[in-house]
Scaffold this active site. Structure first.
Site: not given
Length: 191
Positions: A143-144
């Protein structure tokens, strides 16, 4: 006299239709999302890439078992931010990028960290962390979107389009996960 030159080819090039791929053919599945769509690319029996797509892309049924499994899990996450992915991923990225993606994966839902905080944790520099985030082929799974700049949202998916499609997707994802404000920023992360 025949010159060997095909005028229909020139017309096709001028019309930009010569060998132009149909966008949906570039993906093994396309999942609708509140901010647009998610394109899924696979390699063998593994997920190769998830791509943020604008709303102009139509849903596409999965063409393989792994594309179907990926589509189902992405759709489930879009309904439930606490969903945990369990997908076989292609071995991607450099050693450094994988280190950044591992650190990103440890950020809990609803929380955000800055590029600088991640850089300090792994002994690197914020810009290098940002570049690794932008190279992430598995957004949502790694989850950047949970990584921001110290003074605001920062870029997203190698884009810095302040109020455009990519940052709108990042805002939606953060809201979906319950993130409200970054305490070190003393400001809301919403426009």
């Amino acid at each position: 006299m025949h010159t060997g030159y095909d005028m229909s080819c020139e017309a096709a090039v001028r019309a930009n239709t010569f060998m132009k791929p149909v966008p949906s053919q570039m993906f093994n599945a396309i999942v609708p999302a509140p901010f647009g769509a998610l394109g899924i690319r696979t390699a063998g029996d593994q997920l190769r890439e998830v791509v943020y797509l604008p709303p102009s892309f139509d849903e596409k049924a999965a063409d393989s078992a792994i594309a179907e499994r990926s589509a189902q899990q992405l759709a489930r996450y879009l309904r439930d931010p606490d969903f945990s992915f369990d997908l076989p991923l292609v071995d991607a990225g450099t050693e450094f990028q994988r280190k950044v993606w591992q650190e990103i994966s440890a950020i809990p839902r609803g929380a955000v960290r800055t590029y600088g905080q991640l850089a300090k944790a792994i002994g690197s520099h914020p810009r290098a962390v940002g570049q690794a985030c932008g190279a992430n082929p598995f957004p949502l799974i790694k989850p950047c979107h949970r990584v921001t700049a110290s003074g605001g949202l920062g870029g997203f998916s190698n884009q810095n389009d302040e109020n455009g499609f990519h940052l709108s997707a990042k805002r939606w994802l953060l809201r979906h996960e319950g993130a409200t404000a970054a305490p070190w920023q003393q400001q809301s992360i919403w426009p």
